[in-house]
Write a protein that holds these residues in place. Structure first.
Motif, PDB file in Angstrom:
ATOM      1  N   GLY A  28     -44.173 -88.572 -21.991  1.00  0.00           N
ATOM      2  CA  GLY A  28     -44.912 -88.947 -23.184  1.00  0.00           C
ATOM      3  C   GLY A  28     -45.671 -87.770 -23.744  1.00  0.00           C
ATOM      4  O   GLY A  28     -45.716 -86.692 -23.149  1.00  0.00           O
ATOM      5  N   PRO A  29     -46.293 -87.943 -24.917  1.00  0.00           N
ATOM      6  CA  PRO A  29     -47.017 -86.844 -25.548  1.00  0.00           C
ATOM      7  C   PRO A  29     -48.297 -86.516 -24.808  1.00  0.00           C
ATOM      8  O   PRO A  29     -48.889 -87.356 -24.154  1.00  0.00           O
ATOM      9  CB  PRO A  29     -47.315 -87.402 -26.956  1.00  0.00           C
ATOM     10  N   ARG A  30     -48.729 -85.257 -24.912  1.00  0.00           N
ATOM     11  CA  ARG A  30     -49.983 -84.853 -24.297  1.00  0.00           C
ATOM     12  C   ARG A  30     -50.954 -84.470 -25.393  1.00  0.00           C
ATOM     13  O   ARG A  30     -50.565 -84.026 -26.455  1.00  0.00           O
ATOM     14  CB  ARG A  30     -49.769 -83.677 -23.338  1.00  0.00           C
ATOM     15  N   ARG A  31     -52.216 -84.597 -25.125  1.00  0.00           N
ATOM     16  CA  ARG A  31     -53.230 -84.292 -26.118  1.00  0.00           C
ATOM     17  C   ARG A  31     -53.674 -82.843 -25.992  1.00  0.00           C
ATOM     18  O   ARG A  31     -53.648 -82.258 -24.923  1.00  0.00           O
ATOM     19  CB  ARG A  31     -54.438 -85.226 -25.966  1.00  0.00           C
ATOM     20  N   SER A  32     -54.118 -82.265 -27.107  1.00  0.00           N
ATOM     21  CA  SER A  32     -54.589 -80.890 -27.093  1.00  0.00           C
ATOM     22  C   SER A  32     -55.693 -80.745 -28.119  1.00  0.00           C
ATOM     23  O   SER A  32     -55.866 -81.568 -29.001  1.00  0.00           O
ATOM     24  CB  SER A  32     -53.436 -79.930 -27.422  1.00  0.00           C
ATOM     25  N   THR A  33     -56.450 -79.652 -27.996  1.00  0.00           N
ATOM     26  CA  THR A  33     -57.466 -79.362 -28.990  1.00  0.00           C
ATOM     27  C   THR A  33     -56.816 -79.220 -30.349  1.00  0.00           C
ATOM     28  O   THR A  33     -55.816 -78.546 -30.490  1.00  0.00           O
ATOM     29  CB  THR A  33     -58.197 -78.060 -28.623  1.00  0.00           C
ATOM     30  N   ALA A  34     -57.421 -79.811 -31.384  1.00  0.00           N
ATOM     31  CA  ALA A  34     -56.813 -79.777 -32.710  1.00  0.00           C
ATOM     32  C   ALA A  34     -57.789 -79.199 -33.714  1.00  0.00           C
ATOM     33  O   ALA A  34     -58.614 -79.905 -34.282  1.00  0.00           O
ATOM     34  CB  ALA A  34     -56.393 -81.193 -33.137  1.00  0.00           C
ATOM     35  N   PRO A  35     -57.747 -77.889 -33.955  1.00  0.00           N
ATOM     36  CA  PRO A  35     -58.627 -77.299 -34.954  1.00  0.00           C
ATOM     37  C   PRO A  35     -58.128 -77.599 -36.352  1.00  0.00           C
ATOM     38  O   PRO A  35     -57.061 -78.172 -36.528  1.00  0.00           O
ATOM     39  CB  PRO A  35     -58.506 -75.805 -34.644  1.00  0.00           C
ATOM     40  N   THR A  36     -58.899 -77.231 -37.345  1.00  0.00           N
ATOM     41  CA  THR A  36     -58.454 -77.350 -38.726  1.00  0.00           C
ATOM     42  C   THR A  36     -58.123 -75.963 -39.257  1.00  0.00           C
ATOM     43  O   THR A  36     -58.572 -74.957 -38.719  1.00  0.00           O
ATOM     44  CB  THR A  36     -59.534 -77.978 -39.609  1.00  0.00           C
ATOM     45  N   VAL A  37     -57.310 -75.926 -40.292  1.00  0.00           N
ATOM     46  CA  VAL A  37     -56.941 -74.665 -40.919  1.00  0.00           C
ATOM     47  C   VAL A  37     -57.187 -74.786 -42.419  1.00  0.00           C
ATOM     48  O   VAL A  37     -56.784 -75.776 -43.034  1.00  0.00           O
ATOM     49  CB  VAL A  37     -55.465 -74.322 -40.622  1.00  0.00           C
ATOM     50  N   PRO A  38     -57.909 -73.856 -43.028  1.00  0.00           N
ATOM     51  CA  PRO A  38     -58.157 -73.931 -44.473  1.00  0.00           C
ATOM     52  C   PRO A  38     -56.843 -73.996 -45.250  1.00  0.00           C
ATOM     53  O   PRO A  38     -55.894 -73.273 -44.930  1.00  0.00           O
ATOM     54  CB  PRO A  38     -58.919 -72.632 -44.770  1.00  0.00           C
ATOM     55  N   ILE A  39     -56.789 -74.858 -46.243  1.00  0.00           N
ATOM     56  CA  ILE A  39     -55.549 -75.058 -46.991  1.00  0.00           C
ATOM     57  C   ILE A  39     -55.556 -74.226 -48.267  1.00  0.00           C
ATOM     58  O   ILE A  39     -56.356 -74.452 -49.171  1.00  0.00           O
ATOM     59  CB  ILE A  39     -55.347 -76.543 -47.322  1.00  0.00           C
ATOM     60  N   ARG A  40     -54.656 -73.258 -48.316  1.00  0.00           N
ATOM     61  CA  ARG A  40     -54.470 -72.434 -49.513  1.00  0.00           C
ATOM     62  C   ARG A  40     -53.053 -72.541 -50.044  1.00  0.00           C
ATOM     63  O   ARG A  40     -52.796 -72.282 -51.220  1.00  0.00           O
ATOM     64  CB  ARG A  40     -54.787 -70.971 -49.200  1.00  0.00           C
ATOM     65  N   THR A  41     -52.111 -72.893 -49.173  1.00  0.00           N
ATOM     66  CA  THR A  41     -50.705 -72.990 -49.546  1.00  0.00           C
ATOM     67  C   THR A  41     -50.117 -74.277 -48.974  1.00  0.00           C
ATOM     68  O   THR A  41     -50.740 -74.959 -48.150  1.00  0.00           O
ATOM     69  CB  THR A  41     -49.905 -71.804 -48.997  1.00  0.00           C
ATOM     70  N   ALA A  42     -48.896 -74.607 -49.408  1.00  0.00           N
ATOM     71  CA  ALA A  42     -48.215 -75.781 -48.863  1.00  0.00           C
ATOM     72  C   ALA A  42     -47.978 -75.627 -47.373  1.00  0.00           C
ATOM     73  O   ALA A  42     -48.053 -76.598 -46.603  1.00  0.00           O
ATOM     74  CB  ALA A  42     -46.879 -75.996 -49.586  1.00  0.00           C
ATOM     75  N   ARG A  43     -47.716 -74.412 -46.924  1.00  0.00           N
ATOM     76  CA  ARG A  43     -47.527 -74.173 -45.494  1.00  0.00           C
ATOM     77  C   ARG A  43     -48.803 -74.482 -44.723  1.00  0.00           C
ATOM     78  O   ARG A  43     -48.760 -75.052 -43.638  1.00  0.00           O
ATOM     79  CB  ARG A  43     -47.098 -72.724 -45.266  1.00  0.00           C
ATOM     80  N   ASP A  44     -49.960 -74.109 -45.296  1.00  0.00           N
ATOM     81  CA  ASP A  44     -51.236 -74.441 -44.654  1.00  0.00           C
ATOM     82  C   ASP A  44     -51.396 -75.952 -44.536  1.00  0.00           C
ATOM     83  O   ASP A  44     -51.922 -76.459 -43.536  1.00  0.00           O
ATOM     84  CB  ASP A  44     -52.404 -73.871 -45.458  1.00  0.00           C
ATOM     85  N   ALA A  45     -50.962 -76.678 -45.580  1.00  0.00           N
ATOM     86  CA  ALA A  45     -51.074 -78.139 -45.562  1.00  0.00           C
ATOM     87  C   ALA A  45     -50.220 -78.727 -44.443  1.00  0.00           C
ATOM     88  O   ALA A  45     -50.635 -79.669 -43.747  1.00  0.00           O
ATOM     89  CB  ALA A  45     -50.661 -78.713 -46.912  1.00  0.00           C
ATOM     90  N   VAL A  46     -49.020 -78.170 -44.260  1.00  0.00           N
ATOM     91  CA  VAL A  46     -48.163 -78.631 -43.160  1.00  0.00           C
ATOM     92  C   VAL A  46     -48.848 -78.379 -41.827  1.00  0.00           C
ATOM     93  O   VAL A  46     -48.872 -79.245 -40.939  1.00  0.00           O
ATOM     94  CB  VAL A  46     -46.795 -77.917 -43.207  1.00  0.00           C
ATOM     95  N   THR A  47     -49.426 -77.188 -41.674  1.00  0.00           N
ATOM     96  CA  THR A  47     -50.123 -76.860 -40.430  1.00  0.00           C
ATOM     97  C   THR A  47     -51.273 -77.823 -40.169  1.00  0.00           C
ATOM     98  O   THR A  47     -51.463 -78.310 -39.053  1.00  0.00           O
ATOM     99  CB  THR A  47     -50.655 -75.412 -40.480  1.00  0.00           C
ATOM    100  N   ALA A  48     -52.053 -78.119 -41.225  1.00  0.00           N
ATOM    101  CA  ALA A  48     -53.186 -79.042 -41.066  1.00  0.00           C
ATOM    102  C   ALA A  48     -52.705 -80.427 -40.649  1.00  0.00           C
ATOM    103  O   ALA A  48     -53.317 -81.078 -39.793  1.00  0.00           O
ATOM    104  CB  ALA A  48     -53.971 -79.120 -42.374  1.00  0.00           C
ATOM    105  N   ALA A  49     -51.615 -80.906 -41.248  1.00  0.00           N
ATOM    106  CA  ALA A  49     -51.086 -82.221 -40.893  1.00  0.00           C
ATOM    107  C   ALA A  49     -50.593 -82.245 -39.448  1.00  0.00           C
ATOM    108  O   ALA A  49     -50.838 -83.198 -38.704  1.00  0.00           O
ATOM    109  CB  ALA A  49     -49.947 -82.606 -41.848  1.00  0.00           C
ATOM    110  N   VAL A  50     -49.906 -81.183 -39.049  1.00  0.00           N
ATOM    111  CA  VAL A  50     -49.406 -81.114 -37.673  1.00  0.00           C
ATOM    112  C   VAL A  50     -50.565 -81.080 -36.681  1.00  0.00           C
ATOM    113  O   VAL A  50     -50.541 -81.740 -35.639  1.00  0.00           O
ATOM    114  CB  VAL A  50     -48.500 -79.881 -37.495  1.00  0.00           C
ATOM    115  N   LEU A  51     -51.605 -80.329 -36.996  1.00  0.00           N
ATOM    116  CA  LEU A  51     -52.762 -80.273 -36.111  1.00  0.00           C
ATOM    117  C   LEU A  51     -53.413 -81.641 -35.953  1.00  0.00           C
ATOM    118  O   LEU A  51     -53.847 -82.022 -34.857  1.00  0.00           O
ATOM    119  CB  LEU A  51     -53.780 -79.257 -36.651  1.00  0.00           C
TER     120      LEU A  51
END
Length: 226
Positions: free
Chosen positions: A96-119
């Motif tokens: 099953g899935p494991r949990r991890s620390t999930a920081p945030t990343v400032p959103i400046r581009t669509a790629r940043d938005a993907v990173t934020a959603a994944v986090l």
């Protein structure tokens, strides 16, 4: 202070100076992936979700967290993956899935938005997130074991049809679903999401996922309590 090193693009030979971006650990200390000056940056071809994350230990508290792999975009169009000395993320165990620390990343581009959603999805315990096999009618599809998410990084508000299509796709895959938007939702989309029990989130410029309806508030509370 984040590390910095000279980088030369292998495609056009331009010289750059790359500084690793720091992210906040759960303890509050800034953490940046340690750069490897002895290895040559490689151009990014086909992307693998496994290669887009590195595991780095916080120097203050010792916590290991998963962070976006450092990359540099050259004006010639080549994207360079910057070598690091940190550990690569291991695949989650079959149990099953494991949990991890999930920081945030400032959103400046669509790629940043993907990173934020994944986090955020990682905060919910889904560490096996990848691009969804079935592309949504709009935005970007993300999928993991038992979960399907849609991210709309555009300037338009999500519509009832967007919510319905996500819900129907999740139903066919027997998965839970949630929606991320940068620009919010129309009143009709909110009403439809409430009726279908689809959690709606707005990604703020800071990268934080803000719950926008009751299902999202409940999901967020469950994540905080776990």
């Amino acid at each position: 202070m984040s590390e910095s090193l000279p980088v030369r693009c292998p495609a056009c030979r331009r010289s750059h100076r790359y500084t690793a971006q720091a992210y906040p650990c759960a303890c509050g200390a800034p953490v940046a992936a340690p750069l490897d000056p002895d290895r040559v940056p490689a151009a990014v071809g086909e992307r693998s979700w496994h290669e887009e994350w590195v595991t780095v230990r916080c120097g203050s508290c010792g916590t290991r967290g998963e962070w976006p792999h450092p990359e540099l975009g050259c004006p010639c169009g080549t994207v360079l993956r910057i070598p690091v000395t940190g550990e690569r993320e291991e695949a989650p165990a079959a149990g099953g899935p494991r949990r991890s620390t999930a920081p945030t990343v400032p959103i400046r581009t669509a790629r940043d938005a993907v990173t934020a959603a994944v986090l955020y999805l990682r905060r919910l315990g889904h560490d096996d997130i990848r691009r969804a096999d079935q592309r949504p009618t709009s935005g970007i599809g993300l999928a993991g074991r038992g979960v399907l998410a849609q991210l709309d990084p555009s300037a338009r508000r999500a519509t009832p049809r967007d919510v319905e299509c996500l819900w129907l796709t999740a139903m066919t895959e027997s998965a839970a679903c949630l929606y991320f938007s940068l620009s919010g939702y129309s009143g009709e989309a909110r009403a439809r999401a409430d009726a279908l029990d689809v959690p709606l989130f707005v990604l703020e410029p800071s990268g934080a996922a803000r719950p926008e309806n009751a299902p999202a508030v409940a999901l967020d509370a469950d994540a905080d309590a776990s």
